[in-house]
Design an enzyme around this catalytic site. Structure first.
Site, PDB file in Angstrom:
ATOM      1  N   CYS A 165       7.804  38.305 -21.123  1.00 14.61           N
ATOM      2  CA  CYS A 165       8.779  39.407 -21.086  1.00 14.61           C
ATOM      3  C   CYS A 165       9.532  39.406 -22.407  1.00 14.61           C
ATOM      4  CB  CYS A 165       9.751  39.246 -19.926  1.00 14.61           C
ATOM      5  SG  CYS A 165       8.979  39.014 -18.315  1.00 14.61           S
ATOM      6  N   ALA A 166       8.819  39.630 -23.499  1.00 14.49           N
ATOM      7  CA  ALA A 166       9.374  39.385 -24.827  1.00 14.49           C
ATOM      8  C   ALA A 166      10.472  40.360 -25.219  1.00 14.49           C
ATOM      9  CB  ALA A 166       8.248  39.417 -25.867  1.00 14.49           C
ATOM     10  N   GLY A 206      13.891  38.141 -29.065  1.00 15.56           N
ATOM     11  CA  GLY A 206      14.862  37.106 -29.376  1.00 15.56           C
ATOM     12  C   GLY A 206      14.368  35.693 -29.137  1.00 15.56           C
ATOM     13  N   LYS A 207      13.753  35.455 -27.982  1.00 18.95           N
ATOM     14  CA  LYS A 207      13.293  34.095 -27.686  1.00 18.95           C
ATOM     15  C   LYS A 207      11.967  33.791 -28.386  1.00 18.95           C
ATOM     16  CE  LYS A 207      15.985  33.380 -23.551  1.00 18.95           C
ATOM     17  NZ  LYS A 207      16.699  34.669 -23.563  1.00 18.95           N
ATOM     18  N   CYS A 238      19.373  35.750 -17.068  1.00 19.80           N
ATOM     19  CA  CYS A 238      20.778  35.773 -17.487  1.00 19.80           C
ATOM     20  C   CYS A 238      21.613  36.231 -16.295  1.00 19.80           C
ATOM     21  CB  CYS A 238      20.992  36.651 -18.712  1.00 19.80           C
ATOM     22  SG  CYS A 238      20.380  38.344 -18.555  1.00 19.80           S
TER      23      CYS A 238
END
Length: 430
Positions: A238-239, A243-244, A361
């Site tokens: 789930c890019a 960011g990750k 989150c």
């Protein structure tokens, strides 16, 4: 514009938000476009007032005894800004563009009303429909957790170790007076300026040249807990904006391969420019292509699959205070279904002994520990890595103290860790 005129404008924008369910940033932007006389400092001051009112919407309305935009703004001036009744009355003179003078009832409530005896969701400023879920996650501390989420968030950046170290990034940003983040070994925290706004990072050479990347400390820690190693094969399922993926590329020192995928190709749009700026060369973007299975060649090959799952975002309310009031029960149900589908899909890409890292989150047990429990019950050959072990593998042993009390993973949050709210669970395939 005068401070009193700022308050009037904020009330006008709050009325727009009450009439139409929309992001506050959009309403503030539209107000600025239709009021060209307002300068950038005026718009910043007005935005600060609007967001403070949204942070304290429930408690402000309780103090004032009603939920009108004016009442919420007046109550927030007391609850969020700490203004006295006299100071608020001075802003509400009714002269020029100032709000109308305070009524006797408003004066009395500003002087005497308290939150004593108010329900937890009012004292904590979160939606009433989430009260039971906050109680399930935080018990008697639910209101305290809500208050922490109603505070302003700091601006954190991550040193991009493909180009820099934290020390070098700190030197490049010295004029902004950064401080090392308490938990992330790669993070820097930049102090807020007037109206709680951070510096204009996009104009900083350190950002333009890819030495730093904005990323909350909690998000940095979630990426570090993946313990990605050079040479591994990694799927970021789930890019989104990447960011990750960027953080993992740094951990892997551009060695190995990261496959950045998102089932909504539009969310991937920012990733290309970010990868170029960061100097990340081991990230291959796999955008959806019609009905083709663009991940078929990865089945059984990956050392690590990251699910940065779509969720309600309850952990990000410090940055998006309007989001908590736009969130509806139906959105939670939709996110839960998406999470289940991702947990069902991800295992087929893992090799034996590979790691599946599930991140949200969110602070709700429904989206976190309950999802992992259901997954482990239905999936054979997987086990949850104990929090202390996961923290040790990431060389972040201090994070063991954030082990979830509900059986799986780690919980980060504004009250406990001073970060956005994150849940991270590392699962291992036999």
């Amino acid at each position: 514009m005068t401070p009193a005129a700022h308050v009037s404008a904020a009330i006008e924008i709050l009325a727009e938000l009450a009439a139409r369910r929309r992001p506050a940033a959009d309403a503030i932007k539209d107000w600025g476009l239709s009021h060209r006389f307002a300068g950038s400092k005026d718009r910043a001051a007005i935005a600060g007032l609007v967001f403070d009112a949204l942070r304290k919407r429930a408690s402000a309305a309780h103090v004032m005894g009603e939920e009108s935009p004016r009442a919420i703004m007046l109550g927030a001036l007391r609850e969020a800004r700490g203004l006295t009744g006299e100071a608020i009355a001075a802003l509400c003179s009714g002269e020029g563009h100032a709000p109308a003078p305070l009524s006797e009832g408003e004066r009395e409530r500003l002087a005497c009303a308290t939150l004593d005896g108010a329900p937890a969701h009012v004292r904590g400023d979160y939606p009433e429909w989430l009260a039971e879920r906050f109680a399930a996650a935080f018990g008697a501390a639910a209101a305290e957790e809500g208050r922490a989420l109603a505070a302003r968030a700091p601006l954190d950046v991550r040193a991009n170790i493909l180009k820099s170290s934290r020390e070098e990034a700190m030197r490049r940003l010295a004029h902004l007076h950064p401080e090392p983040t308490p938990l992330s070994p790669l993070g820097l925290r930049l102090p807020a300026g007037p109206h709680g706004r951070g510096p204009a990072l996009a104009a900083e050479p350190a950002f333009v040249k890819g030495h730093v990347e904005p990323q909350d400390e909690g998000s940095q820690l979630a990426a570090l807990l993946c313990a990605a190693a050079p040479g591994e094969q990694v799927l970021d399922l789930c890019a989104g904006g990447g960011g990750k993926s960027l953080a993992l590329a740094g951990q892997m020192h551009n060695r190995g391969q990261i496959y950045a995928f998102d089932d909504d190709g539009r969310r991937l749009t920012p990733i290309y420019a970010r990868l170029e700026r960061a100097g990340a060369r081991n990230v291959q973007v796999r955008a959806p292509r019609g009905g083709a299975d663009v991940l078929a060649d990865l089945e059984g090959r990956c050392d690590l699959v990251l699910i940065d799952a779509p969720c309600t975002g309850t952990g990000t309310w410090r940055r998006h205070p309007d989001a908590k009031w736009r969130l509806a029960p139906g959105a939670l149900a939709a996110r839960l279904e998406e999470q289940r589908a991702l947990l069902e899909k991800a295992p087929r890409y893992l090799r034996s002994g590979g790691r599946l890292v599930y991140v949200t989150c969110s602070l709700l047990r429904d989206e976190n520990e309950d999802q992992i429990a259901a997954f482990l019950e239905g999936a054979s050959g997987f086990s949850a890595v104990p929090a202390a072990e996961a923290a040790g593998e990431a060389q972040l042993t201090e994070l063991a103290r954030f082990a979830s009390p509900f059986g799986f993973g780690l919980r980060l949050g504004a009250r406990a860790s001073g970060t956005d709210g994150f849940f991270v669970c590392v699962l291992r395939k036999a």
